[in-house]
Motif scaffolding. Sequence first.
Motif, PDB file in Angstrom:
ATOM      1  N   GLY A 287       0.794  -1.226   0.000  1.00 24.26           N
ATOM      2  CA  GLY A 287       0.000   0.000   0.000  1.00 24.26           C
ATOM      3  C   GLY A 287       0.820   1.266   0.000  1.00 24.26           C
ATOM      4  N   GLY A 288       2.150   1.151  -0.076  1.00 28.15           N
ATOM      5  CA  GLY A 288       3.010   2.328  -0.111  1.00 28.15           C
ATOM      6  C   GLY A 288       3.275   2.929   1.252  1.00 28.15           C
ATOM      7  N   LYS A 289       3.051   2.184   2.318  1.00 29.65           N
ATOM      8  CA  LYS A 289       3.289   2.666   3.677  1.00 29.65           C
ATOM      9  C   LYS A 289       4.239   1.727   4.401  1.00 29.65           C
ATOM     10  N   ALA A 290       4.830   2.218   5.470  1.00 28.89           N
ATOM     11  CA  ALA A 290       5.745   1.406   6.271  1.00 28.89           C
ATOM     12  C   ALA A 290       4.938   0.482   7.179  1.00 28.89           C
ATOM     13  N   ALA A 291       4.134  -0.353   6.566  1.00 27.13           N
ATOM     14  CA  ALA A 291       3.255  -1.274   7.289  1.00 27.13           C
ATOM     15  C   ALA A 291       2.792  -2.350   6.320  1.00 27.13           C
ATOM     16  N   ASP A 292       2.127  -3.374   6.870  1.00 22.99           N
ATOM     17  CA  ASP A 292       1.555  -4.452   6.060  1.00 22.99           C
ATOM     18  C   ASP A 292       2.611  -5.176   5.235  1.00 22.99           C
ATOM     19  N   TYR A 293       3.772  -5.405   5.857  1.00 18.55           N
ATOM     20  CA  TYR A 293       4.806  -6.168   5.164  1.00 18.55           C
ATOM     21  C   TYR A 293       4.408  -7.650   5.098  1.00 18.55           C
TER      22      TYR A 293
ATOM     23  N   THR B 230       4.009  -8.548  -2.714  1.00 19.84           N
ATOM     24  CA  THR B 230       4.496  -7.297  -3.300  1.00 19.84           C
ATOM     25  C   THR B 230       5.207  -6.459  -2.244  1.00 19.84           C
ATOM     26  N   ILE B 231       6.361  -5.949  -2.611  1.00 21.84           N
ATOM     27  CA  ILE B 231       7.149  -5.048  -1.776  1.00 21.84           C
ATOM     28  C   ILE B 231       7.567  -3.860  -2.636  1.00 21.84           C
ATOM     29  N   ILE B 232       7.550  -2.654  -2.078  1.00 24.52           N
ATOM     30  CA  ILE B 232       8.042  -1.467  -2.779  1.00 24.52           C
ATOM     31  C   ILE B 232       9.429  -1.136  -2.239  1.00 24.52           C
ATOM     32  N   VAL B 233      10.409  -1.106  -3.126  1.00 21.66           N
ATOM     33  CA  VAL B 233      11.788  -0.793  -2.750  1.00 21.66           C
ATOM     34  C   VAL B 233      12.064   0.656  -3.138  1.00 21.66           C
ATOM     35  N   GLY B 234      12.534   1.459  -2.178  1.00 20.71           N
ATOM     36  CA  GLY B 234      12.791   2.871  -2.422  1.00 20.71           C
ATOM     37  C   GLY B 234      14.256   3.223  -2.267  1.00 20.71           C
ATOM     38  N   ILE B 235      14.736   4.118  -3.137  1.00 18.87           N
ATOM     39  CA  ILE B 235      16.126   4.586  -3.105  1.00 18.87           C
ATOM     40  C   ILE B 235      16.110   6.104  -3.180  1.00 18.87           C
TER      41      ILE B 235
ATOM     42  N   LEU C  84      18.766  -4.429   3.983  1.00 20.75           N
ATOM     43  CA  LEU C  84      17.554  -4.495   4.795  1.00 20.75           C
ATOM     44  C   LEU C  84      17.078  -5.941   4.807  1.00 20.75           C
ATOM     45  N   HIS C  85      16.274  -6.296   5.792  1.00 20.66           N
ATOM     46  CA  HIS C  85      15.741  -7.649   5.794  1.00 20.66           C
ATOM     47  C   HIS C  85      14.382  -7.698   6.479  1.00 20.66           C
ATOM     48  N   LEU C  86      13.631  -8.719   6.102  1.00 16.53           N
ATOM     49  CA  LEU C  86      12.344  -9.027   6.718  1.00 16.53           C
ATOM     50  C   LEU C  86      12.376 -10.471   7.200  1.00 16.53           C
ATOM     51  N   TRP C  87      11.973 -10.685   8.454  1.00 19.44           N
ATOM     52  CA  TRP C  87      11.797 -12.048   8.939  1.00 19.44           C
ATOM     53  C   TRP C  87      10.421 -12.543   8.490  1.00 19.44           C
ATOM     54  N   ILE C  88      10.390 -13.733   7.937  1.00 19.13           N
ATOM     55  CA  ILE C  88       9.142 -14.263   7.389  1.00 19.13           C
ATOM     56  C   ILE C  88       8.872 -15.670   7.928  1.00 19.13           C
ATOM     57  N   THR C  89       7.615 -16.030   7.866  1.00 20.57           N
ATOM     58  CA  THR C  89       7.187 -17.390   8.149  1.00 20.57           C
ATOM     59  C   THR C  89       6.457 -17.907   6.928  1.00 20.57           C
ATOM     60  N   VAL C  90       6.936 -19.017   6.384  1.00 20.99           N
ATOM     61  CA  VAL C  90       6.358 -19.558   5.153  1.00 20.99           C
ATOM     62  C   VAL C  90       5.612 -20.846   5.508  1.00 20.99           C
ATOM     63  N   ARG C  91       4.351 -20.889   5.133  1.00 20.81           N
ATOM     64  CA  ARG C  91       3.518 -22.059   5.390  1.00 20.81           C
ATOM     65  C   ARG C  91       3.005 -22.631   4.084  1.00 20.81           C
ATOM     66  N   PRO C  92       2.789 -23.933   4.057  1.00 17.96           N
ATOM     67  CA  PRO C  92       2.279 -24.529   2.817  1.00 17.96           C
ATOM     68  C   PRO C  92       0.838 -24.116   2.562  1.00 17.96           C
ATOM     69  N   ARG C  93       0.443 -24.086   1.322  1.00 20.71           N
ATOM     70  CA  ARG C  93      -0.930 -23.705   0.968  1.00 20.71           C
ATOM     71  C   ARG C  93      -1.908 -24.791   1.370  1.00 20.71           C
TER      72      ARG C  93
END
Length: 326
Positions: free
Chosen positions: A203-209, A220-225, A317-326
């Motif tokens: 959504g273009g905000k620093a949230a909902d990663y 989807t992730i937005i990468v900014g420079i 930068l990094h994001l910690w994620i949890t991946v679960r099977p569908r």
Amino acid sequence: MDEHNVAASILDAFSPRTTPPDLALVYLWTIAAALSIYIPVLNESVLRVLLALPMILFFPGYSLICSLFPGKKEIDGIERLALSFGLSIAVVPLIGLILNYTPWGIRLDPVVISLVIFTLALAVVAQFRRARVSPEERFTVPFGEFYRIFIREFFDTSAGRTDRALSILLLVAIVGALAATAFVIAVPKEGEKFTEFYILGSGGKAADYPTLIRTGDPQTIIVGIGNHEYRNATYFVEVWLLDQVSDPTSNTTFIRNMTGLTQFSVEVPDNETYQERSTFSVNETRYNQIQFLLFIDRAPGEEVTGQDRINASYRDLHLWITVRPR
């Protein structure tokens, strides 16, 4: 008053012959400032700064004051001058705040267009209202009187040689001070060089990663420079999936597996920001981190892998994620 007389009154109010010199200066300066921003030769010169600063700090407020007070007895010249600066400082951020809630946002083109429309529209209102005031009560800027005072003070032939020398010295000092001020503004001291590197949610905000991911689902992730290196720079961005584990006995972490997701390169001009929308999917549950690496000017070769590649990056930068099977 019939329609013919109204039309004649409007035409007379806006004829070049009856346009007040101060409002003519507002029209010309506003247009010149806008052109200096977009004409290739001018937008890289000192002239852009010299024209744009009064367009931001003075003319919007001056147009507003002239539209509110067309007569000369309502407020005096010093009050007009002070209110012009004060209202400009208040109006310009307010325009930016309004633009922030529009689809155009706070970018160069919407800001310039809004300031030009605001300043010129109020100058037109000021000219119309001033034309409806009698000449005796109408506010005017006595440019001719200013010129006569200037000539009398600095080039008075009846004054003594010492007084004339001191007057010329004062004039040189004033011109030098103005030139030094313009130089400092136009060529600011180079500060710390750095690059902003950030990620935003879809959504273009620093949230909902995307931290909780189902295998195969697009994310989807937005990468900014943001380039603040005082030069144009070429950036290389890499996005990696990591399977990183910790060794409690040695209190260290190591990368067990590292898989590339996406990469791109972009040239970002100085003092500008670039955003890239990146879509990806994770197909294995073993990954627990998404790593974003930024390289400037060049990226290392494929032989540099794992933690060495992360250490070689300009920003990461990094994001910690949890991946679960569908």
